[in-house]
Design a protein around this motif. Structure first.
Motif, PDB file in Angstrom:
ATOM      1  N   PHE A  60       0.797  -1.178   0.070  1.00 25.02           N
ATOM      2  CA  PHE A  60       0.040  -0.096   0.174  1.00 25.02           C
ATOM      3  C   PHE A  60       0.565   1.410   0.132  1.00 25.02           C
ATOM      4  CE2 PHE A  60      -2.899  -3.213   1.673  1.00 25.02           C
ATOM      5  CZ  PHE A  60      -4.123  -2.803   1.058  1.00 25.02           C
ATOM      6  N   SER A  61       2.055   1.176  -0.287  1.00 20.96           N
ATOM      7  CA  SER A  61       3.231   2.107  -0.161  1.00 20.96           C
ATOM      8  C   SER A  61       2.584   3.318  -1.385  1.00 20.96           C
ATOM      9  CB  SER A  61       4.703   1.735  -0.412  1.00 20.96           C
ATOM     10  OG  SER A  61       4.641   1.240  -1.847  1.00 20.96           O
ATOM     11  N   TRP A  62       2.199   2.886  -2.293  1.00 20.36           N
ATOM     12  CA  TRP A  62       1.698   4.103  -3.133  1.00 20.36           C
ATOM     13  C   TRP A  62       0.732   5.046  -2.727  1.00 20.36           C
ATOM     14  CZ3 TRP A  62       3.097   4.352  -8.414  1.00 20.36           C
ATOM     15  CH2 TRP A  62       2.553   5.313  -9.288  1.00 20.36           C
ATOM     16  N   PHE A  63      -0.280   4.404  -1.992  1.00 17.23           N
ATOM     17  CA  PHE A  63      -1.476   5.309  -1.317  1.00 17.23           C
ATOM     18  C   PHE A  63      -0.867   6.024  -0.069  1.00 17.23           C
ATOM     19  CE2 PHE A  63      -4.624   5.457   2.113  1.00 17.23           C
ATOM     20  CZ  PHE A  63      -5.333   6.182   1.625  1.00 17.23           C
ATOM     21  N   ILE A  64       0.307   5.350   0.566  1.00 15.22           N
ATOM     22  CA  ILE A  64       0.807   5.968   1.824  1.00 15.22           C
ATOM     23  C   ILE A  64       1.555   7.114   1.605  1.00 15.22           C
ATOM     24  CG2 ILE A  64       2.786   5.900   3.724  1.00 15.22           C
ATOM     25  CD1 ILE A  64       1.679   2.782   3.800  1.00 15.22           C
ATOM     26  N   TYR A  65       2.208   6.973   0.216  1.00 15.28           N
ATOM     27  CA  TYR A  65       3.091   8.377  -0.283  1.00 15.28           C
ATOM     28  C   TYR A  65       2.115   9.343  -0.436  1.00 15.28           C
ATOM     29  CZ  TYR A  65       6.217  11.036  -2.894  1.00 15.28           C
ATOM     30  OH  TYR A  65       7.315  12.204  -3.286  1.00 15.28           O
ATOM     31  N   TRP A  66       1.052   9.063  -1.166  1.00 13.01           N
ATOM     32  CA  TRP A  66       0.055  10.132  -1.589  1.00 13.01           C
ATOM     33  C   TRP A  66      -0.577  10.867  -0.378  1.00 13.01           C
ATOM     34  CZ3 TRP A  66      -5.360  10.176  -0.517  1.00 13.01           C
ATOM     35  CH2 TRP A  66      -5.915  11.247  -1.297  1.00 13.01           C
ATOM     36  N   LEU A  67      -0.890   9.998   0.641  1.00  8.62           N
ATOM     37  CA  LEU A  67      -1.615  10.323   1.816  1.00  8.62           C
ATOM     38  C   LEU A  67      -0.836  11.345   2.855  1.00  8.62           C
ATOM     39  CD1 LEU A  67      -4.485  10.093   3.465  1.00  8.62           C
ATOM     40  CD2 LEU A  67      -2.951   8.255   4.878  1.00  8.62           C
ATOM     41  N   LEU A  68       0.778  11.187   2.613  1.00  9.91           N
ATOM     42  CA  LEU A  68       1.361  11.731   3.620  1.00  9.91           C
ATOM     43  C   LEU A  68       2.363  12.752   2.918  1.00  9.91           C
ATOM     44  CD1 LEU A  68       3.011   8.625   5.668  1.00  9.91           C
ATOM     45  CD2 LEU A  68       1.198  10.279   6.128  1.00  9.91           C
ATOM     46  N   LYS A  69       1.975  13.061   1.705  1.00  5.22           N
ATOM     47  CA  LYS A  69       2.521  14.386   1.072  1.00  5.22           C
ATOM     48  C   LYS A  69       2.268  15.620   1.796  1.00  5.22           C
ATOM     49  CE  LYS A  69       1.979  14.868  -3.292  1.00  5.22           C
ATOM     50  NZ  LYS A  69       1.287  14.882  -4.902  1.00  5.22           N
ATOM     51  N   PRO A  70       3.393  16.562   1.685  1.00  5.98           N
ATOM     52  CA  PRO A  70       3.249  17.871   2.413  1.00  5.98           C
ATOM     53  C   PRO A  70       1.957  18.536   2.552  1.00  5.98           C
ATOM     54  CG  PRO A  70       5.345  17.716   1.300  1.00  5.98           C
ATOM     55  CD  PRO A  70       4.493  16.484   0.798  1.00  5.98           C
ATOM     56  N   LYS A  71       1.160  18.721   1.762  1.00  3.36           N
ATOM     57  CA  LYS A  71      -0.007  19.248   1.585  1.00  3.36           C
ATOM     58  C   LYS A  71      -0.999  18.792   2.886  1.00  3.36           C
ATOM     59  CE  LYS A  71      -3.798  20.790  -1.506  1.00  3.36           C
ATOM     60  NZ  LYS A  71      -4.395  20.520  -2.712  1.00  3.36           N
ATOM     61  N   TYR A  72      -1.104  17.539   3.088  1.00  2.00           N
ATOM     62  CA  TYR A  72      -2.276  17.092   4.107  1.00  2.00           C
ATOM     63  C   TYR A  72      -1.527  16.041   4.800  1.00  2.00           C
ATOM     64  CZ  TYR A  72      -3.314  15.065  -0.366  1.00  2.00           C
ATOM     65  OH  TYR A  72      -3.236  14.734  -1.648  1.00  2.00           O
ATOM     66  N   GLY A  73      -0.295  15.491   4.815  1.00  2.00           N
ATOM     67  CA  GLY A  73       0.411  14.452   5.464  1.00  2.00           C
ATOM     68  C   GLY A  73       0.340  14.890   7.118  1.00  2.00           C
ATOM     69  N   PHE A  74       0.682  15.961   7.652  1.00  2.00           N
ATOM     70  CA  PHE A  74       0.666  16.048   9.132  1.00  2.00           C
ATOM     71  C   PHE A  74      -0.535  15.897   9.454  1.00  2.00           C
ATOM     72  CE2 PHE A  74       0.731  18.694  12.920  1.00  2.00           C
ATOM     73  CZ  PHE A  74       1.637  18.367  13.521  1.00  2.00           C
ATOM     74  N   PHE A  75      -1.602  16.494   8.986  1.00  2.00           N
ATOM     75  CA  PHE A  75      -3.150  16.072   9.250  1.00  2.00           C
ATOM     76  C   PHE A  75      -3.458  14.662   9.455  1.00  2.00           C
ATOM     77  CE2 PHE A  75      -7.762  15.422   8.396  1.00  2.00           C
ATOM     78  CZ  PHE A  75      -8.226  16.143   9.363  1.00  2.00           C
TER      79      PHE A  75
END
Length: 375
Positions: free
Chosen positions: A183-198
């Motif tokens: 699931f690393s593809w989805f994880i990378y997208w989810l944790l991008k700087p734009k909303y990763g911290f949230f």
């Protein structure tokens, strides 16, 4: 260049490149040094003394209350830090130095994990099933918790590669890591700087709530620390540099949490939330002091320790129960001796595994390289 919060800006100035390289070297050495003690922590978790009858004597919470407290602190508050910290490091390394995420990078990463994770997973679980069957034939009385695969149904044999209660239990870590990496593809997208911290904050609350904590592969005990490490890597943040200024505050908080968690447990009011916060505090604290020790020259890397760590992880369950059975027949068991054995046995088992690893590596180098995933 390095920003004040320890994040690495992609376009570095030439005049400070040496500083950046030195920080990355320290980070790499910190991770390398941690492998062996964290593996010893895993062996500690699998060293059972409490409620184990040996030679007609049993150490229990009633007849050895001080040892029970010592064991709880050693395992639940210290040794168990090894598990989320390993996931944290795994998440960090999976996305480390990736400048552009695409299909080629994703496929390359999964291919490399096939050799480092899947092959050792299948190989060592198979060897353990054969080992249990051999013990069942030689000394059936030893199989108190395990069942020989010769008496299993085909579905039970297959399940021993997934649920692992009849297989090599520590491999659940690799099982979960394999699934999370898919699931690393989805994880990378989810944790991008734009909303990763949230996303990390939301997952952190789920982690503390005990919801979906032990689900195979995607349980929060695996997924959250992995994604926390991945967040630092994806956002180009050197977590050693970022958190180091707060290390003494974190150490003080960790000590307080251990005291509080132990008191709640001892009085029958165990708190899952306090225990998880304690573990997360340990995940953030331990690397800081290791990095400091390396930087000041107090801690030195030892190749023989780092290289043998994976072998200790997969092999220790073959022998970890033997030292206590033997030593408990020689040493009178009480609070003090049991506490000494609780620490001595994991060290004895770990160093025994190191000796076995280097002996086998010298005798059969190619099979051993495959067995440890090419490490």
């Amino acid at each position: 260049m390095l920003c004040t919060r320890g994040c690495v800006v992609p376009y570095m100035e030439e005049k400070i490149s040496d500083v950046t390289l030195e920080k990355e070297r320290l980070l790499s050495q910190t991770i390398s040094w941690l492998r062996f003690p964290l593996i010893v922590g895993i062996v500690l978790l699998h060293t059972y003394i409490l409620n184990r009858p040996v030679a007609g004597h049993v150490i229990t919470e009633d007849n050895s209350p001080y040892f029970a407290i010592f064991e709880h602190i050693a395992k639940a508050d210290i040794g168990e830090i090894s598990v989320p910290l390993f996931f944290f490091i795994s998440g960090f390394l999976f996305f480390y130095r990736i400048e552009k995420w695409n299909k080629q990078v994703y496929v390359k990463k999964l291919k490399s994990r096939f050799h480092t994770l899947i092959i050792p997973y299948l190989l060592w679980n198979t060897l353990f099933l054969l080992y249990v069957a051999f013990l069942g034939w030689l000394l059936p009385s030893l199989l108190t918790f395990k069942q020989s695969f010769l008496t299993m149904t085909p579905s039970e044999i297959l399940n021993s590669y997934w649920e692992l209660s009849q297989g090599l239990i520590p491999l659940w870590f690799i099982r979960d890591l394999i699934i999370i990496n898919l699931f690393s593809w989805f994880i990378y997208w989810l944790l991008k700087p734009k909303y990763g911290f949230f996303a990390i904050i939301v997952l952190g609350f789920i982690f503390l709530s005990a919801q979906w904590h032990y689900l195979p592969g995607i349980g929060m005990r695996s997924l959250f620390p992995y994604m926390l490490g991945a967040w630092f890597s994806i956002n180009k943040c050197n977590y050693v540099k970022l958190i180091s200024p707060y290390r003494y505050w974190l150490l003080a908080l960790l000590f307080i949490l251990i005291v509080v968690e132990t008191y709640l447990w001892e009085t029958g009011r165990y708190s899952f939330v306090v225990n998880r916060v304690c573990l997360l505090c340990g995940v953030l604290t331990v690397p800081m002091f290791v990095a400091q020790g390396i930087e000041k020259g107090y801690l030195q890397l030892r190749k023989w320790k780092e290289e043998s760590s994976f072998f200790i992880y997969v092999f220790h369950m073959f022998i970890v129960h033997l030292p206590f059975v033997l030593l408990a027949r020689i040493i009178p068991l009480n609070d003090m001796t049991a506490s000494i054995l609780q620490i001595a046995i994991p060290l004895l088992v770990a160093y025994t595994c190191v000796i076995i690893y280097w002996a086998l590596k010298k005798i059969i180098p190619t099979p051993m390289r495959i067995a440890v995933g090419g490490r």
